[in-house]
Design an enzyme around this catalytic site. Sequence first.
Site, PDB file in Angstrom:
ATOM      1  N   LYS A 116      96.398  55.627  -8.293  1.00  0.00           N
ATOM      2  CA  LYS A 116      95.963  56.705  -7.397  1.00  0.00           C
ATOM      3  C   LYS A 116      96.945  56.805  -6.248  1.00  0.00           C
ATOM      4  O   LYS A 116      97.598  55.824  -5.891  1.00  0.00           O
ATOM      5  CB  LYS A 116      94.572  56.391  -6.830  1.00  0.00           C
ATOM      6  CG  LYS A 116      93.828  57.612  -6.356  1.00  0.00           C
ATOM      7  CD  LYS A 116      93.211  58.339  -7.543  1.00  0.00           C
ATOM      8  CE  LYS A 116      92.254  59.402  -7.141  1.00  0.00           C
ATOM      9  NZ  LYS A 116      91.372  59.757  -8.283  1.00  0.00           N
TER      10      LYS A 116
HETATM   11  N1  GLU Z   1      91.773  62.882  -9.884  1.00  0.00           N
HETATM   12  C1  GLU Z   1      91.058  62.926 -11.118  1.00  0.00           C
HETATM   13  C2  GLU Z   1      90.168  61.713 -11.261  1.00  0.00           C
HETATM   14  O1  GLU Z   1      89.775  61.100 -10.299  1.00  0.00           O
HETATM   15  C3  GLU Z   1      91.967  63.179 -12.301  1.00  0.00           C
HETATM   16  C4  GLU Z   1      92.999  62.135 -12.549  1.00  0.00           C
HETATM   17  C5  GLU Z   1      94.028  62.507 -13.638  1.00  0.00           C
HETATM   18  O2  GLU Z   1      93.845  63.521 -14.281  1.00  0.00           O
HETATM   19  O3  GLU Z   1      94.979  61.746 -13.792  1.00  0.00           O
HETATM   20  O4  GLU Z   1      89.774  61.365 -12.344  1.00  0.00           O
END
Ligand code: GLU
Length: 426
Positions: A116
Site C-alpha cells: 500500500k
Molecule cells: N485500493 C483497493 C483495495 O484496497 C484496490 C487495490 C488494487 O487494486 O490493487 O483493495
Amino acid sequence: MATSVLAPALQKEDLNPFQIAMHQFDLAAEKLGLDPGLREILRRPHRWLTVTLPIKMDDGTIKVFEGYRVQHNCARGPCKGGIRYHPNVTLDEVKALATWMTWKCATVNIPFGGAKGGIICDPKALSKGELERLTRRYAFEIAAVIGPDRDIPAPDVYTDSQIMAWIMDTYSMSLGSNSPAIVTGKPVFLGGSLGRNEATARGCLFVIKAAAAVKGLKLRGAAAAVQGFGNAGSIAADLLFHEGVSIVAVSDSHGGIRNLQGIDIPVLLDYKRKTGSVVNFPGTTPIDTEEVLSQPVDILIPAALENQITIHNALKVKASIVAEAANGPTTPGADAILREKGIMVLPDILANAGGVTVSYFEWVQDLQELFWDEDDVNRRLERVMVKAFEDVYRMATIYEVDMRTGAYILAIERVATAMKVRGIWP
Ligand code: GLU
C-alpha cells in the site's frame, strides 16, 4: 497475544490500524497453530519506504509532502495495493493497509502479495497541476521498489484513474518504454480494464448475495444503509438499488441523509455529481455520518474509512449483514459485539476484494496485450467472489469462528504454505 476481543465492551479501544491488523492476525494465527517463526515474519511488513516530496505550488512557493510505500509480503506473487491521498495518512495506517492487502489477495486466491502507498495531503485543496507534480514526484521516488513484476499500485481513497495515468507515464518515461502493467485502475483507453471502476462494489454485491442466501434474506425489498459515497459506496448503493434493495440512509464526508421509504439512488448520484455532496438531497432528513450505522436495515455497508464501527456504537447496529466495502471499518471490540448479536460481518479482505481481483484481470490483460469484454470480466469476478465466500464460510464453520477470522485462517494458511515451500533465503 494482544488483549482478548471478548474483554468487557466498555474498555478503551486501541484505534491504531496496524495494532488492529496485528490483533486480527494473532487471533487467526492462534487458531491455526501457526509456526512461531512464520508468525514472527508475518507480523511485520517486509519493507517500507518513506519519501520526501518537494512540490512547486502554483503561487511559486515550495511545499514539502511526505509519502510512503509499504510492502508487506510477496510470497505468493508481486506486491499489490492502492495509493491513498488523505490528510490523516500515517505510516502505521499504510502498514495496516499493506498487511490487509496480503490477506485480501490470498483470500480471493489471486497471485499477489500485499502493499500500500499513501501521501499525507489534502487532494481537494490542490490544483490539478499541483496534484500532477506531487503524483509524478512520488512515482519517481517509489520507482526504486515498484515494477510490473515487483509491486503494482492502484487507486484507493481520493486517488483515481487520472492519477494512475500519471504514474504509468512517469514510470514509462523514465524507463524509455511503455509499461501499462505498472499500475492498475488506469483509464480503459490506456490499458485499463472494463469493469475495474465498478469492481469493488460489484464484488461486494456478489458476496452480499451469497451471504443473504445463507441468512435466508431476500434482497428484493430488503433495506440497506451505506456509509461513504465514494467509488465503492456510491456504486454499491446503485447496484443494490437496481436489485430492488431500498437504500434508506447514506452519507459522505460532509454528512448523512435518511428516508426510510428509500432514496432514489440514480437521482442522488446525479445530485452528488452536481453539488459535490449527498447533503440536503431533496426528500431526505439530515443525519450525521455515525447515525447511518444504526438505521433499521438488513444490510449495512461501511464504505468510508477505518474505525467507524466501534465499541461505542456496535450495540446499535441493527443489520443482519455488515459488508465492509471500506478497509478496516470495524474495531476488534466492535467485532466481538456484532458476533454476540449474531450479525454476519463480511470482512474487508473478502467484501472489498472485487477491486483488486479486477486489478489482477487488468494486469493479466496488459501483460497479454489482449483485452476482454465487460461481461467476461464480470463473469470471472463473480466466480472468484463466490468461491472466496464459500471458502471463507467453510473455514468459519470448521473452526467455529466469525467470517473475519475464517478469512484470515484461509489467507494465512495460503501465504504460510507458499513461504514454507519457498523457504527462507539464503
Ligand atoms: N485500493 C483497493 C483495495 O484496497 C484496490 C487495490 C488494487 O487494486 O490493487 O483493495
